[in-house]
Motif scaffolding. Structure first.
Motif, PDB file in Angstrom:
ATOM      1  N   TRP A  85      62.934  47.979 -23.699  1.00  0.00           N
ATOM      2  CA  TRP A  85      64.012  47.057 -24.035  1.00  0.00           C
ATOM      3  C   TRP A  85      63.613  45.622 -23.685  1.00  0.00           C
ATOM      4  N   ILE A  86      63.972  44.690 -24.549  1.00  0.00           N
ATOM      5  CA  ILE A  86      63.826  43.256 -24.284  1.00  0.00           C
ATOM      6  C   ILE A  86      65.241  42.711 -24.263  1.00  0.00           C
ATOM      7  N   ARG A  87      65.810  42.686 -23.082  1.00  0.00           N
ATOM      8  CA  ARG A  87      67.261  42.624 -22.897  1.00  0.00           C
ATOM      9  C   ARG A  87      67.690  41.367 -22.161  1.00  0.00           C
ATOM     10  N   GLN A  88      68.582  40.613 -22.791  1.00  0.00           N
ATOM     11  CA  GLN A  88      69.284  39.533 -22.106  1.00  0.00           C
ATOM     12  C   GLN A  88      70.561  40.064 -21.449  1.00  0.00           C
ATOM     13  N   GLN A  89      71.182  40.997 -22.110  1.00  0.00           N
ATOM     14  CA  GLN A  89      72.477  41.539 -21.688  1.00  0.00           C
ATOM     15  C   GLN A  89      72.430  42.124 -20.283  1.00  0.00           C
ATOM     16  N   GLY A  90      73.457  41.797 -19.495  1.00  0.00           N
ATOM     17  CA  GLY A  90      73.616  42.399 -18.188  1.00  0.00           C
ATOM     18  C   GLY A  90      72.704  41.852 -17.112  1.00  0.00           C
ATOM     19  N   ARG A  91      71.902  40.842 -17.419  1.00  0.00           N
ATOM     20  CA  ARG A  91      70.984  40.286 -16.427  1.00  0.00           C
ATOM     21  C   ARG A  91      71.733  39.612 -15.288  1.00  0.00           C
ATOM     22  N   ASP A  92      71.083  39.579 -14.121  1.00  0.00           N
ATOM     23  CA  ASP A  92      71.576  38.729 -13.059  1.00  0.00           C
ATOM     24  C   ASP A  92      71.669  37.312 -13.603  1.00  0.00           C
ATOM     25  N   PRO A  93      72.766  36.597 -13.357  1.00  0.00           N
ATOM     26  CA  PRO A  93      72.906  35.249 -13.918  1.00  0.00           C
ATOM     27  C   PRO A  93      71.776  34.300 -13.552  1.00  0.00           C
ATOM     28  N   ASP A  94      71.132  34.508 -12.407  1.00  0.00           N
ATOM     29  CA  ASP A  94      70.013  33.643 -12.039  1.00  0.00           C
ATOM     30  C   ASP A  94      68.749  33.979 -12.829  1.00  0.00           C
ATOM     31  N   GLU A  95      68.645  35.196 -13.312  1.00  0.00           N
ATOM     32  CA  GLU A  95      67.524  35.601 -14.162  1.00  0.00           C
ATOM     33  C   GLU A  95      67.725  35.207 -15.616  1.00  0.00           C
ATOM     34  N   LEU A  96      68.979  35.124 -16.025  1.00  0.00           N
ATOM     35  CA  LEU A  96      69.291  35.034 -17.448  1.00  0.00           C
ATOM     36  C   LEU A  96      68.617  33.854 -18.150  1.00  0.00           C
ATOM     37  N   PRO A  97      68.590  32.637 -17.577  1.00  0.00           N
ATOM     38  CA  PRO A  97      67.919  31.547 -18.294  1.00  0.00           C
ATOM     39  C   PRO A  97      66.435  31.827 -18.553  1.00  0.00           C
ATOM     40  N   ILE A  98      65.750  32.467 -17.610  1.00  0.00           N
ATOM     41  CA  ILE A  98      64.343  32.814 -17.836  1.00  0.00           C
ATOM     42  C   ILE A  98      64.245  33.869 -18.931  1.00  0.00           C
ATOM     43  N   MET A  99      65.202  34.792 -18.953  1.00  0.00           N
ATOM     44  CA  MET A  99      65.183  35.841 -19.970  1.00  0.00           C
ATOM     45  C   MET A  99      65.446  35.279 -21.362  1.00  0.00           C
ATOM     46  N   VAL A 100      66.311  34.293 -21.468  1.00  0.00           N
ATOM     47  CA  VAL A 100      66.555  33.666 -22.768  1.00  0.00           C
ATOM     48  C   VAL A 100      65.257  33.025 -23.276  1.00  0.00           C
ATOM     49  N   GLU A 101      64.521  32.368 -22.369  1.00  0.00           N
ATOM     50  CA  GLU A 101      63.222  31.817 -22.748  1.00  0.00           C
ATOM     51  C   GLU A 101      62.270  32.932 -23.171  1.00  0.00           C
ATOM     52  N   ALA A 102      62.256  34.031 -22.406  1.00  0.00           N
ATOM     53  CA  ALA A 102      61.365  35.143 -22.723  1.00  0.00           C
ATOM     54  C   ALA A 102      61.679  35.730 -24.090  1.00  0.00           C
ATOM     55  N   ASN A 103      62.960  35.803 -24.433  1.00  0.00           N
ATOM     56  CA  ASN A 103      63.358  36.354 -25.723  1.00  0.00           C
ATOM     57  C   ASN A 103      62.709  35.559 -26.864  1.00  0.00           C
ATOM     58  N   ALA A 104      62.722  34.242 -26.725  1.00  0.00           N
ATOM     59  CA  ALA A 104      62.096  33.393 -27.744  1.00  0.00           C
ATOM     60  C   ALA A 104      60.576  33.532 -27.728  1.00  0.00           C
ATOM     61  N   LEU A 105      59.989  33.628 -26.520  1.00  0.00           N
ATOM     62  CA  LEU A 105      58.542  33.765 -26.427  1.00  0.00           C
ATOM     63  C   LEU A 105      58.049  35.058 -27.063  1.00  0.00           C
ATOM     64  N   ARG A 145      73.654  41.347 -29.942  1.00  0.00           N
ATOM     65  CA  ARG A 145      72.951  41.565 -31.204  1.00  0.00           C
ATOM     66  C   ARG A 145      71.515  41.061 -31.154  1.00  0.00           C
ATOM     67  N   THR A 146      71.247  39.973 -30.426  1.00  0.00           N
ATOM     68  CA  THR A 146      69.920  39.358 -30.437  1.00  0.00           C
ATOM     69  C   THR A 146      68.948  39.985 -29.446  1.00  0.00           C
ATOM     70  N   ASP A 147      69.359  40.989 -28.704  1.00  0.00           N
ATOM     71  CA  ASP A 147      68.421  41.700 -27.845  1.00  0.00           C
ATOM     72  C   ASP A 147      67.471  42.541 -28.699  1.00  0.00           C
ATOM     73  N   MET A 148      66.303  42.857 -28.134  1.00  0.00           N
ATOM     74  CA  MET A 148      65.241  43.465 -28.931  1.00  0.00           C
ATOM     75  C   MET A 148      64.637  44.675 -28.225  1.00  0.00           C
ATOM     76  N   ARG A 149      63.680  45.275 -28.905  1.00  0.00           N
ATOM     77  CA  ARG A 149      62.885  46.359 -28.334  1.00  0.00           C
ATOM     78  C   ARG A 149      61.465  46.237 -28.877  1.00  0.00           C
ATOM     79  N   ALA A 150      60.505  46.844 -28.162  1.00  0.00           N
ATOM     80  CA  ALA A 150      59.116  46.897 -28.602  1.00  0.00           C
ATOM     81  C   ALA A 150      58.480  48.118 -27.966  1.00  0.00           C
ATOM     82  N   GLU A 151      57.274  48.455 -28.418  1.00  0.00           N
ATOM     83  CA  GLU A 151      56.540  49.587 -27.846  1.00  0.00           C
ATOM     84  C   GLU A 151      55.670  49.043 -26.713  1.00  0.00           C
ATOM     85  N   PRO A 152      56.038  49.267 -25.452  1.00  0.00           N
ATOM     86  CA  PRO A 152      55.372  48.566 -24.346  1.00  0.00           C
ATOM     87  C   PRO A 152      53.897  48.889 -24.193  1.00  0.00           C
ATOM     88  N   TRP A 153      53.489  50.135 -24.462  1.00  0.00           N
ATOM     89  CA  TRP A 153      52.079  50.501 -24.295  1.00  0.00           C
ATOM     90  C   TRP A 153      51.213  49.907 -25.400  1.00  0.00           C
TER      91      TRP A 153
END
Length: 448
Positions: free
Chosen positions: A66-86, A158-166
């Motif tokens: 999972w590549i998930r913004q949802q449910g993140r700790d609020p202090d993590e969330l801004p980094i996760m939003v950046e990660a989603n775009a990256l 809706r904008t959360d994602m998934r990928a095959e990690p291996w």
């Protein structure tokens, strides 16, 4: 059932040799280390990444994907939003399909209390521009048709994602290598090289590498290496089991979870399934030492962890695992190249039954593979992302607490900035290493 696709027997893709000098050494070939090396190389630094086993051999490839913004700790969330775009940018730079899909993530609410928790978290998403929404039962049925279970509603992004990690993490390693990073597998770091109280490089099983900066992104092994040098970190690792089910019609393009099961479709047409909110701790000496720091977490979720009496031989918190060793001696990192815990067989059987119960029209799926990984976790369920004052020249990114795959590129970019003295772009106060020693109360969440 087949085994996991990355093992200590996998061919070595990056044999080295390691250079004698570098600007930065990165320890650990998971998603955090790989993306840190990538951004450092793009900044023009001579960076070498050292992995004791294989790139992505441990939790970075064994997670849910999972590549998930949802449910993140609020202090993590801004980094996760950046990660989603990256992730979306980096996926265009690989030479393989990493399975990146914007299918969304859904938390299914079984009780009114679940819906209340989701409603309380939703403003954090809104503050960061994340499109999280609360759904009614009817909307859930429309989103994921064919579910036999009914729910009070759900939280959906809706904008959360998934990928095959291996596939994804080795592909990111390829980008890092093409950017100029030197990657070396099967090369364990035995110790930091220290002179006059600061980092001057590392001692590896292949010799010394001189470097004024070192980044430790060792996952479940980080605390063991730090302890050898007098830095105490209350990091533990817990076992999480995942199973792959045979191909079946797609019920939902994204990831979803309730209290019993989490699932997502796979690129091969099957499903990856795991137990929602369930993990297992192998008790060892570090667990006893760290217990006071974990009391807040244990009180908040007393039944979320199953305790097992003895870590397998060679695991980071194994009773026989050395805490001190000589630089010219074989280290614990060489004795256990890849953590490959046995999956919980009973849990695998239960997951197959739960999925068949949830989607009866899909029939009873066959489990074609099952595996487990060791999640590096912290008492407050957020990572350490910090420069280490006691060892100038050392930067640590560890303890991702099961959140590392998705947030990985964002953390890698932040760690790169910490090394170069650039702007990390985020408030990192919550992720200080010394929060465990300066009297800071352990604060949970609100993460879901």
């Amino acid at each position: 059932m087949t085994g996991f696709p990355i093992s200590a027997q996998s061919p070595i893709t990056w044999p080295g040799p390691a250079p004698a000098q570098a600007d930065v050494v990165v320890i650990g070939g998971g998603v955090i280390g790989v993306t840190t090396a990538l951004f450092l190389a793009r900044d023009g630094l001579r960076v070498v990444l050292l992995e004791k086993g294989r790139i992505a051999g441990e939790q970075s490839s064994r997670n849910w994907g999972w590549i998930r913004q949802q449910g993140r700790d609020p202090d993590e969330l801004p980094i996760m939003v950046e990660a989603n775009a990256l992730w979306q940018t980096l996926a265009t730079e690989t030479n393989v399909d990493i399975g990146l899909t914007q299918g969304g993530v859904t938390y299914l609410a079984e009780t009114d209390a679940d819906m209340a928790r989701y409603a309380a978290w939703e403003p954090h998403a809104r503050a960061c521009g994340v499109d999280t929404a609360l759904l009614s039962d009817a909307e859930v049925q429309g989103l994921i048709p064919g579910m036999a279970r009914r729910y009070k509603g759900a939280m959906h992004t809706r904008t959360d994602m998934r990928a095959e990690p291996w596939v994804a993490v080795p592909a990111l390693a390829g980008i890092a290598a093409r950017a100029g990073a030197t990657l070396v597998e099967n090369c364990a770091v035995r110790a930091f090289d220290i002179a006059a109280g600061r980092i001057t490089g590392v001692v590896t099983e292949q010799g010394r590498i001189a470097a004024p900066e070192v980044v430790l992104a060792g996952g479940a092994w980080s605390a063991l290496l730090l302890r050898r040098h007098g830095v105490s970190l209350p990091q533990l690792s817990v076992r999480a089991t995942v199973a792959a089910l045979d191909a079946a019609p797609m019920a939902y393009a994204g990831g979803a979870t309730d209290s019993r099961i989490a699932f997502r479709p796979r690129a091969d047409g099957g499903y990856s399934v795991a137990a929602g909110g369930f993990h297992e701790l192998f008790v060892g000496p570090d667990a006893f030492r760290a217990l006071p720091k974990y009391l807040t977490q244990l009180r908040a979720d007393p039944f979320g962890t199953r305790f097992l009496p003895k870590a397998p031989n060679g695991f980071p918190d194994g009773w026989g695992t050395p805490r001190h060793w000589a630089e010219d001696a074989v280290s614990p990192f060489e004795q256990q190249r890849i953590l490959n815990p046995e999956p919980n067989a009973a849990k695998v059987r239960a997951l197959c039954t739960d999925f068949a119960t949830m989607f009866p029209d899909l029939g009873t799926p066959r489990t074609k593979a099952a595996w487990a990984g060791m999640i590096d976790t912290m008492p407050d369920v957020v990572p350490v992302i910090d420069r280490i004052a006691a060892l100038p020249g050392l930067t640590v990114g560890t303890g991702m607490s099961g959140h590392g795959f998705g947030i990985g590129p964002g953390v890698g970019r932040v760690l790169s900035a910490l090394v170069t003295g650039g702007d990390p772009g985020h408030d990192l106060g919550r992720f200080r290493c010394d929060r465990f020693s300066d009297g800071t109360p352990m604060r949970l969440g609100p993460a879901l």
